[in-house]
Design a protein around this motif. Structure first.
Motif, PDB file in Angstrom:
ATOM      1  N   LYS A   1       0.822  -1.209   0.000  1.00 45.04           N
ATOM      2  CA  LYS A   1       0.000   0.000   0.000  1.00 45.04           C
ATOM      3  C   LYS A   1       0.858   1.262   0.000  1.00 45.04           C
ATOM      4  O   LYS A   1       0.496   2.265  -0.613  1.00 45.04           O
TER       5      LYS A   1
ATOM      6  N   ARG B   1       1.936   1.704  -3.499  1.00 49.50           N
ATOM      7  CA  ARG B   1       0.776   2.166  -4.277  1.00 49.50           C
ATOM      8  C   ARG B   1       0.488   3.637  -4.014  1.00 49.50           C
ATOM      9  O   ARG B   1       0.184   4.390  -4.935  1.00 49.50           O
TER      10      ARG B   1
ATOM     11  N   ASN C   1       1.134  -1.316  -7.844  1.00 44.56           N
ATOM     12  CA  ASN C   1       1.230  -2.287  -6.749  1.00 44.56           C
ATOM     13  C   ASN C   1       2.647  -2.800  -6.532  1.00 44.56           C
ATOM     14  O   ASN C   1       2.950  -3.365  -5.495  1.00 44.56           O
TER      15      ASN C   1
ATOM     16  N   ASP D   1      -5.584   2.994  -1.533  1.00 42.41           N
ATOM     17  CA  ASP D   1      -6.592   2.463  -2.438  1.00 42.41           C
ATOM     18  C   ASP D   1      -7.718   3.458  -2.670  1.00 42.41           C
ATOM     19  O   ASP D   1      -8.301   3.512  -3.744  1.00 42.41           O
TER      20      ASP D   1
END
Length: 103
Positions: free
Chosen positions: A35, A38, A44, A97
């Protein structure tokens, strides 16, 4: 990681922030690291690219800011403790996300 001193003049702040980041990475679970990548890169996985960390004097409550096109993370070098650093990074990772979803 590549470190860049944006507007930080005190070497002690630079070194303590590097140590906070090192300790955070070593303690992080694989999913949290994914994460983090990201949040900074919008990918990713990191691949052959390097994350650039720019340090600034922005106070201990400043939220890290990522520039996903250039794989750059702007961090404050004013964190007063590992817990303070971890809290700010947790916010960034928590948004990893969320920031890439379309409504």
């Amino acid at each position: 990681l590549e470190w860049v001193s944006g507007a930080v003049t005190e070497q002690a702040k630079i070194e303590s922030t590097k140590q906070f980041m090192k300790d955070w990475i070593e303690a992080a679970e694989p999913e949290k690291l994914r994460k983090f990548v990201r949040a900074v890169t919008s990918n990713n996985t990191l691949g052959p690219n390097v994350i650039i960390i720019s340090l600034f004097n922005r106070g201990s409550e400043d939220i890290p800011k990522s520039h996903t096109c250039s794989f750059t993370l702007d961090l404050s070098a004013d964190h007063i403790s590992q817990d303070n650093f971890n809290d700010r990074l947790a916010y960034l990772v928590g948004q990893a996300d969320e920031g890439f979803q379309f409504g």
